[in-house]
Design a protein around this motif. Sequence first.
Motif, short mmCIF file in Angstrom:
data_model
loop_
_atom_site.label_atom_id
_atom_site.label_comp_id
_atom_site.label_asym_id
_atom_site.label_seq_id
_atom_site.Cartn_x
_atom_site.Cartn_y
_atom_site.Cartn_z
N ASP A 1 -39.80 34.73 -16.50
CA ASP A 1 -40.40 35.41 -15.51
C ASP A 1 -39.51 35.47 -14.39
OD1 ASP A 1 -42.07 35.95 -13.45
OD2 ASP A 1 -43.41 34.07 -13.71
N LEU B 1 -34.38 43.78 -8.34
CA LEU B 1 -35.73 42.98 -8.09
C LEU B 1 -36.71 44.08 -8.06
CD1 LEU B 1 -34.23 40.72 -5.59
CD2 LEU B 1 -35.14 40.17 -7.66
N GLN C 1 -39.75 35.56 -11.40
CA GLN C 1 -40.48 35.03 -10.21
C GLN C 1 -39.55 33.68 -9.86
OE1 GLN C 1 -42.10 35.47 -7.43
NE2 GLN C 1 -43.62 37.33 -8.11
N PRO D 1 -34.99 34.52 -2.37
CA PRO D 1 -34.09 33.31 -3.24
C PRO D 1 -33.82 32.24 -2.20
CG PRO D 1 -32.63 35.05 -2.41
CD PRO D 1 -34.01 35.53 -2.01
N LEU E 1 -39.35 39.32 -3.48
CA LEU E 1 -38.73 37.98 -3.48
C LEU E 1 -37.59 37.42 -2.59
CD1 LEU E 1 -38.20 36.22 -7.06
CD2 LEU E 1 -36.29 36.40 -5.59
N GLN F 1 -36.53 32.57 -7.21
CA GLN F 1 -36.66 32.31 -6.07
C GLN F 1 -36.15 30.72 -5.87
OE1 GLN F 1 -41.03 32.53 -4.86
NE2 GLN F 1 -41.71 31.69 -6.93
N ARG F 2 -36.11 30.12 -6.94
CA ARG F 2 -35.61 28.59 -6.97
C ARG F 2 -34.25 28.64 -6.77
NH1 ARG F 2 -38.74 25.94 -11.98
NH2 ARG F 2 -40.71 27.04 -11.91
N VAL G 1 -40.46 42.51 -8.31
CA VAL G 1 -40.46 41.26 -7.59
C VAL G 1 -39.62 41.54 -6.29
CG1 VAL G 1 -41.01 39.47 -9.09
CG2 VAL G 1 -38.64 40.14 -8.96
N ASP G 2 -39.56 42.84 -5.87
CA ASP G 2 -38.70 43.28 -4.74
C ASP G 2 -38.90 42.46 -3.40
OD1 ASP G 2 -41.10 44.80 -5.06
OD2 ASP G 2 -40.83 46.01 -3.33
#
Length: 285
Positions: free
Chosen positions: A176, A198, A178, A208, A206, A181-182, A203-204
Motif C-alpha cells: 500500500d 506518487l 500510503q 512523508p 501524500l 507517509q511513515r 497518492v499524490d
Amino acid sequence: MLLPFKSLLVFEAVTRNKSFTKAAEELNVTQSAISHQIRNLEEYFNTKLLDRSGVGIALTEEGEILYKDLSASMALLRRGVSSLKASLALTPVGISVRSHFALKWLSSRLRAADFSYDFRFFHSNEPADFSNADIHVSIEWLHLAEVPANARMIVAGNLTPACHPSLLEGIDDPTDPQLLQRFALLHETDVTSWQEWLQLAGVDGLVPLRNEYYSDTNVRQQAAIEKQGFALVCPELIRDDIAEGKLVCPFEQSLDSYSYYLIVPEDRLNIAKVRDFVHWLSNTM
C-alpha cells in the motif's frame, strides 16, 4: 597575405580561458608572448579585439565576430585530432556516463568483455559536452520528452520505490503506497520524479515523514540500504542488491518516463574502436 594562424590560436585560447595566464599555461609560452601575439593579430586586422579597460578580459564587437567562427573551427580541429589519435590507439574511448550507471551496470560488463583498447570515463549528471574532443559517446538518463532522434535506449528506467526490507516489518500491507507517509523520501536534487510516481500510485497528496535530497545517486541508494527511507530506483540496476537482501521494491507501480540512452555523434562513428564499442553495447542491451 598569409593568415596569422599562431596569433589566431593564441586569441582563441585567451578568449576561451578568459585569462592571459591560463592561455600561456595551456600553450606553454610566456604571458609576454601571449600579449605579443594578440598585438600582432590586432595589427593584422587594424582593430581592437580585446577590451582591456575593465576587470578581466572582454571582447570588442569585432572580437565577438572573430571568436564566434574561430571557436567553432578550433573545436572542429580538436575533434579531428582526437579522432585521429583515437583511431591510432593513441587515446582511450571517452565515455560520458552517470556514476550510478557506471557502477551498477556498465563497469561489470566492461570487465567481462575483451577490449584491446582503453577507456576514459567522464562522470557527470549533465548532458555530454561533445565540444570536448575526448568524449566520444555518452550514456544519459533522459525523460521521454527530451530524447534526441539519434539516441538508442540501453536500459528502461521503470522507477519504483525501494527500501531496506526491515522497514516493512510489522506492516499489514507492504504494497500500500500510503505507508510512505511513515518514512523519509530520498530525492535527487528536486521532487519531480517522486511527484510523478506518487501521482501514478494515486497518492499524490501524500506527506512523508520528511524529505532528503541527494545530488549523488549512489549516496542516495546507499542511504536507502542503510534504512534512511525510500529511494526511487531502477530495478534493472539493483538486481544484486535485491538478491542480497539489501533492498526490496514492494510496490507494483513503476514510472517509465525515464531511461538510459546511448548518444553518439555521427563524426565519432568515423573512429573504428568507437564503432566497435557501440556495436558491443548494442548487443549487450
